[in-house]
Design a protein around this motif. Structure first.
Motif, short mmCIF file in Angstrom:
data_model
loop_
_atom_site.label_atom_id
_atom_site.label_comp_id
_atom_site.label_asym_id
_atom_site.label_seq_id
_atom_site.Cartn_x
_atom_site.Cartn_y
_atom_site.Cartn_z
N PRO A 1 22.29 10.16 25.47
CA PRO A 1 22.84 9.56 24.25
C PRO A 1 24.36 9.47 24.32
CG PRO A 1 22.22 11.84 23.85
CD PRO A 1 21.73 11.51 25.23
N ARG A 2 24.89 8.35 23.85
CA ARG A 2 26.35 8.19 23.77
C ARG A 2 26.86 8.52 22.37
NH1 ARG A 2 29.09 5.73 27.97
NH2 ARG A 2 27.80 4.83 29.60
N ASP A 3 25.95 8.52 21.39
CA ASP A 3 26.30 8.94 20.05
C ASP A 3 25.75 10.34 19.83
OD1 ASP A 3 27.65 6.52 19.38
OD2 ASP A 3 25.71 5.54 19.13
N ARG A 4 25.36 10.68 18.60
CA ARG A 4 24.95 12.06 18.31
C ARG A 4 23.72 12.45 19.12
NH1 ARG A 4 26.19 16.13 15.20
NH2 ARG A 4 27.92 14.94 14.29
N ALA A 5 23.82 13.62 19.76
CA ALA A 5 22.73 14.16 20.57
C ALA A 5 22.10 15.34 19.83
CB ALA A 5 23.25 14.62 21.93
N THR A 6 20.83 15.60 20.09
CA THR A 6 20.13 16.73 19.46
C THR A 6 19.33 17.49 20.50
OG1 THR A 6 18.21 15.36 18.92
CG2 THR A 6 19.95 15.51 17.24
N TYR A 7 19.12 18.78 20.23
CA TYR A 7 18.31 19.61 21.12
C TYR A 7 17.90 20.86 20.36
CZ TYR A 7 16.81 22.33 25.17
OH TYR A 7 16.09 23.06 26.06
N SER A 8 16.71 21.39 20.67
CA SER A 8 16.26 22.64 20.07
C SER A 8 15.61 23.49 21.14
CB SER A 8 15.27 22.38 18.92
OG SER A 8 14.09 21.78 19.41
N PHE A 9 15.67 24.83 20.97
CA PHE A 9 15.05 25.72 21.94
C PHE A 9 14.59 27.01 21.26
CE2 PHE A 9 19.58 26.38 21.93
CZ PHE A 9 19.76 27.75 21.99
N TYR A 10 13.55 27.62 21.81
CA TYR A 10 12.88 28.81 21.27
C TYR A 10 13.76 30.05 21.46
CZ TYR A 10 9.51 32.71 21.38
OH TYR A 10 8.87 33.90 21.18
N VAL A 11 13.81 30.91 20.42
CA VAL A 11 14.58 32.15 20.55
C VAL A 11 13.78 33.40 20.16
CG1 VAL A 11 16.87 31.14 20.33
CG2 VAL A 11 15.59 31.77 18.26
N GLY A 12 12.53 33.27 19.69
CA GLY A 12 11.73 34.46 19.39
C GLY A 12 11.06 34.39 18.03
N ARG A 13 10.40 35.51 17.65
CA ARG A 13 9.62 35.56 16.40
C ARG A 13 10.23 36.48 15.35
NH1 ARG A 13 4.50 33.53 16.47
NH2 ARG A 13 3.85 32.58 18.47
N GLU A 14 11.32 37.17 15.71
CA GLU A 14 11.88 38.16 14.79
C GLU A 14 12.85 37.50 13.80
OE1 GLU A 14 14.39 42.38 14.92
OE2 GLU A 14 13.75 41.38 16.78
#
Length: 313
Positions: free
Chosen positions: A269-282
């Motif tokens: 992307p040349r404009d706004r980029a997005t991303y998400s990732f797992y960090v746990g259940r707590e």
């Protein structure tokens, strides 16, 4: 496609055969017509193992240029006007192994016009400023031409180091050395390859010592958390840094340590980029997060502003 690796967990993997590995395909390849008979091809420096000795540039299936391993752009000349060309780039390791070709890019040369011997006017006042120790921002007033300005050449001293399209009157030069004085000029070029006089020079000195990446960091950085099926993820969005070239790789840090490396396998992307990732259940766990981009010259840019997020809030 986007690939990421989080700590010891990998979201995408690559089969590795025993023995010597070939270089990766150069990412971020672009091609822009410089005149009716030339195209400026640019790519991101391939990094990691093995060490890169050089690059081969292909027009269709024909190799047209050999480029040293420290360079990431080249002009392809002696082309035909009003013609679409397809280019790819391959990296060559120090052992001579060739990597796979990059993604194909296309550029169409403009029409030459009849008997055009009038050069564009000199570009307007050139202004520039150092951004940290390894980059400079340049801007200039547009040239005029009896037809159209096809491109602008950026020169460092007497050497051409970059080219941008004729509609562009700003550029970001990266890969500079900290604590060093530089002199830049700009000249305009039309479709018939008539070249204007060079602009007045602008002189600037990069910041000494360690580079802090000012001016090359992602901006508008936002961070939040999300709960799905009892698990928490960190949701990020940002604007890529303004550089000449394509940003294909980012590093995300959690609490001052690298957590994820993102590599776009498709069109970044040349404009706004997005991303998400797992960090746990707590729930109730706080994280400090920031991001930086790998620039087209193979160096890391500056870090974004740091944000603090807490799971379950």
């Amino acid at each position: 496609m986007l690939c990421g690796s989080l700590l010891l967990m990998s979201a995408c993997a690559m089969d590795e055969s025993p023995g010597r590995r070939p270089p990766p395909a150069p990412p971020g390849v672009t091609a822009t017509a410089g005149s009716a008979t030339s195209v400026h091809v640019m790519w991101n420096l391939a990094s990691g193992e093995p060490e890169i000795a050089g690059y081969e540039v292909y027009r269709g299936r024909t190799k047209v240029k050999d480029v040293p391993g420290g360079a990431h752009m080249v002009d392809i000349t002696r082309l035909r006007p009003s013609t679409t060309y397809v280019f790819t780039v391959r990296a060559r390791g120090t052992a001579g192994d060739l990597g796979p070709p990059s993604a194909e890019v296309r550029a169409t040369t403009p029409a030459a016009g009849a008997a055009d011997r009038r050069a564009p006017t000199r570009p307007g006042r050139l202004a520039g400023k150092a951004v940290g120790g390894k980059a400079a921002q340049l801007s200039w007033g547009p040239s005029t031409d009896d037809r159209d300005v096809a491109s602008y050449d950026i020169l460092q001293g007497d050497s051409k180091i970059h080219s941008v399209g004729g509609e562009q009157t700003a550029a970001v030069v990266t890969g500079l050395r900290p604590g060093t004085e530089y002199s830049f000029t700009v000249r305009a070029r039309d479709a018939a390859d008539n070249v204007s006089p060079v602009s007045r020079a602008v002189r600037l000195t990069t910041a000494p010592g360690e580079d802090d990446g000012r001016g090359t960091e992602p901006t508008g950085f936002r961070a939040g958390t999300r709960r799905t099926d009892g698990a928490y993820s960190i949701e990020l969005s940002w604007l890529p840094p303004r550089v000449d070239g394509v940003i294909t790789e980012y590093e995300i840090q959690l609490d001052g340590r690298r957590a994820t490396t993102l590599v776009w396998g498709g069109t970044p992307p040349r404009d706004r980029a997005t991303y998400s990732f797992y960090v746990g259940r707590e729930p109730g766990v706080a994280y400090r997060v920031r991001i930086r981009a790998k620039l087209p010259d193979g160096t890391w840019g500056g870090f974004s502003a740091e944000r603090t997020v807490t799971t379950g809030r």
